[in-house]
Design an enzyme around this catalytic site. Structure first.
Site, short mmCIF file in Angstrom:
data_model
loop_
_atom_site.label_atom_id
_atom_site.label_comp_id
_atom_site.label_asym_id
_atom_site.label_seq_id
_atom_site.Cartn_x
_atom_site.Cartn_y
_atom_site.Cartn_z
CE1 TYR A 108 -1.30 0.93 14.98
CE2 TYR A 108 -2.36 1.38 17.08
CZ TYR A 108 -2.37 0.77 15.83
OH TYR A 108 -3.44 0.02 15.45
CB ILE B 89 -1.02 0.04 1.17
CG1 ILE B 89 -0.32 -0.02 2.53
CG2 ILE B 89 -2.07 -1.05 1.03
CD1 ILE B 89 -1.26 0.33 3.71
N1 LIG Z 1 -4.78 -5.40 16.89
C1 LIG Z 1 -5.45 -4.54 17.64
O1 LIG Z 1 -5.60 -4.72 18.84
C2 LIG Z 1 -6.07 -3.29 17.01
C3 LIG Z 1 -6.72 -2.38 17.84
C4 LIG Z 1 -7.32 -1.25 17.27
C5 LIG Z 1 -7.25 -1.05 15.91
N2 LIG Z 1 -6.60 -1.93 15.12
C6 LIG Z 1 -6.56 -1.66 13.67
O2 LIG Z 1 -7.30 -2.70 13.05
C7 LIG Z 1 -6.72 -3.05 11.81
C8 LIG Z 1 -6.44 -4.55 11.77
O3 LIG Z 1 -5.55 -4.88 12.83
P1 LIG Z 1 -4.93 -6.36 12.95
O4 LIG Z 1 -4.41 -6.51 14.33
O5 LIG Z 1 -5.87 -7.34 12.38
O6 LIG Z 1 -3.68 -6.22 11.98
P2 LIG Z 1 -2.59 -7.34 11.56
O7 LIG Z 1 -2.98 -8.67 12.07
O8 LIG Z 1 -1.25 -6.78 11.92
O9 LIG Z 1 -2.78 -7.35 9.98
C9 LIG Z 1 -2.35 -6.27 9.18
C10 LIG Z 1 -2.14 -6.82 7.79
O10 LIG Z 1 -1.70 -5.73 6.95
C11 LIG Z 1 -0.59 -6.20 6.18
N3 LIG Z 1 0.27 -5.08 5.81
C12 LIG Z 1 1.17 -4.46 6.59
N4 LIG Z 1 1.84 -3.53 5.88
C13 LIG Z 1 1.34 -3.59 4.61
C14 LIG Z 1 1.65 -2.89 3.43
N5 LIG Z 1 2.60 -1.95 3.38
N6 LIG Z 1 0.96 -3.20 2.29
C15 LIG Z 1 0.00 -4.17 2.31
N7 LIG Z 1 -0.33 -4.86 3.42
C16 LIG Z 1 0.34 -4.58 4.56
C17 LIG Z 1 0.13 -7.15 7.11
O11 LIG Z 1 1.01 -7.97 6.39
P3 LIG Z 1 2.36 -8.49 7.14
O12 LIG Z 1 1.87 -9.29 8.32
O13 LIG Z 1 3.04 -9.30 6.09
O14 LIG Z 1 3.10 -7.26 7.56
C18 LIG Z 1 -1.04 -7.90 7.74
O15 LIG Z 1 -1.47 -8.98 6.94
C19 LIG Z 1 -5.47 -2.17 11.66
O16 LIG Z 1 -5.77 -1.05 10.86
C20 LIG Z 1 -5.17 -1.72 13.08
O17 LIG Z 1 -4.52 -0.46 13.10
C21 LIG Z 1 -6.01 -3.06 15.64
#
Ligand SMILES: NC(=O)c1ccc[n+]([C@@H]2O[C@H](COP(=O)([O-])OP(=O)(O)OC[C@H]3O[C@@H](n4cnc5c(N)ncnc54)[C@H](OP(=O)(O)O)[C@@H]3O)[C@@H](O)[C@H]2O)c1
Length: 202
Positions: free
Chosen positions: A125, A37
Site C-alpha cells: 500500500y 481512474i
Molecule cells: N483511511 C485511512 O486511515 C487513511 C490514512 C491515510 C491516508 N489515507 C488516504 O486518504 C484517502 C481517502 O481515504 P478513505 O479511507 O476515505 O478511502 P475510502 O473510504 O476507501 O474511499 C475511497 C473511494 O475511492 C473509490 N475508488 C476506489 N477505486 C477507484 C477507482 N479505480 N476509480 C474511482 N474510484 C475508486 C472507492 O470506491 P469503492 O468503495 O467502490 O471501491 C471509494 O469510494 C486515500 O487516498 C487514502 O489512501 C487514508
C-alpha cells in the site's frame, strides 16, 4: 469555483463534498460508477467535460491487506490511476490535491514525520501510494500532496466504530499495543483542504 472530487462516496471524499458545498463551491462528486481512474481515456474525458477549476483526489485502493496480496492492482489504482487524474489536471491547467499516507514512511520515527523526511515504505500500500506521489510531481506544477494518517469519519470502517461495536458485543477487548499513530477526523482534513486551496502556494 468548480471542484471535482474523486472517491466522493468514501470516508474522506464524502466529508470533502459536504465542506466544499457548504462554502458554496460548485461540487462535482464522482466515484467509480462515474469513471474508473484506472481507465486513462474515461478519466480524462470525464474530468475535461466537467471543466473544474480544481480536483481533489481522495480515491484510492485503501485495503492495506488487499494491496499486499494484489500489489499489481494496488499500483494500478494508487499509482497509475492517480497519474491519469494528474494528466487530466495538466490538460486543463488546474491544480490537484492528492491525499497520501504515513505508510510511505517506515514507521521507525516515534517523534512524528516532517515534510523532508525520507520515505521508505514497508508494505505494498505504502509503495503504491508513494509511486502515486512521484507521478504527480512529474506530471504537474500546481499540486498539493497531503500526507494524512489513521482517518476516522462517519462513512466507512474505522478504529472508533470497530471499538464501539466490539464494546457492545464483548465483555473484554484485545487490542494491539505496538502501533502508534495520530487519529485524524476526516472533517478536519476537509476543512484544512479548504484553507489550503484558498492560498495558491503549491
Ligand atoms: N483511511 C485511512 O486511515 C487513511 C490514512 C491515510 C491516508 N489515507 C488516504 O486518504 C484517502 C481517502 O481515504 P478513505 O479511507 O476515505 O478511502 P475510502 O473510504 O476507501 O474511499 C475511497 C473511494 O475511492 C473509490 N475508488 C476506489 N477505486 C477507484 C477507482 N479505480 N476509480 C474511482 N474510484 C475508486 C472507492 O470506491 P469503492 O468503495 O467502490 O471501491 C471509494 O469510494 C486515500 O487516498 C487514502 O489512501 C487514508
Amino acid at each position: 469555483m468548480k471542484v471535482l472530487i474523486t472517491g466522493a462516496k468514501g470516508m474522506l471524499g464524502s466529508d470533502l463534498v459536504e465542506v466544499f458545498k457548504e462554502k458554496n463551491y460548485e461540487v462535482f462528486p464522482c466515484d467509480i460508477d462515474d469513471f474508473d481512474i484506472t481507465d486513462n481515456m474515461a478519466t480524462r474525458q470525464y474530468i475535461k467535460a466537467k471543466n473544474p477549476d480544481l480536483v481533489l483526489h481522495p480515491a484510492a485502493y485503501t485495503d492495506v491487506d488487499g494491496c499486499e496480496t494484489n500489489e499489481d492492482f494496488a499500483y494500478k489504482v494508487n499509482a497509475l490511476g492517480t497519474r491519469n487524474v494528474a494528466v487530466a489536471c495538466r490538460e486543463l491547467d488546474i491544480p490537484m490535491v492528492h491525499y497520501s499516507t504515513d505508510y510511505i514512511f517506515d514507521g521507525t520515527n516515534s517523534q512524528g514525520y516532517k515534510e523532508f523526511d525520507q520515505p521508505g515504505p514497508l508494505n505494498a500500500y505504502g509503495r503504491s501510494k508513494l509511486a502515486g506521489e512521484k507521478f504527480i510531481q512529474q506530471v504537474l506544477d500546481k499540486f498539493y500532496i497531503v500526507r494524512i494518517s489513521w482517518l476516522c469519519g462517519h462513512k466507512g470502517k474505522n478504529f472508533i466504530k470497530t471499538i464501539l461495536r466490539l464494546a457492545r458485543e464483548k465483555k473484554e477487548l484485545t487490542v494491539v499495543n505496538d502501533q502508534t499513530g495520530s487519529p485524524t477526523f476526516t472533517i478536519d482534513v476537509a476543512k484544512a483542504t479548504l484553507q489550503l486551496v484558498q492560498r495558491p502556494t503549491y
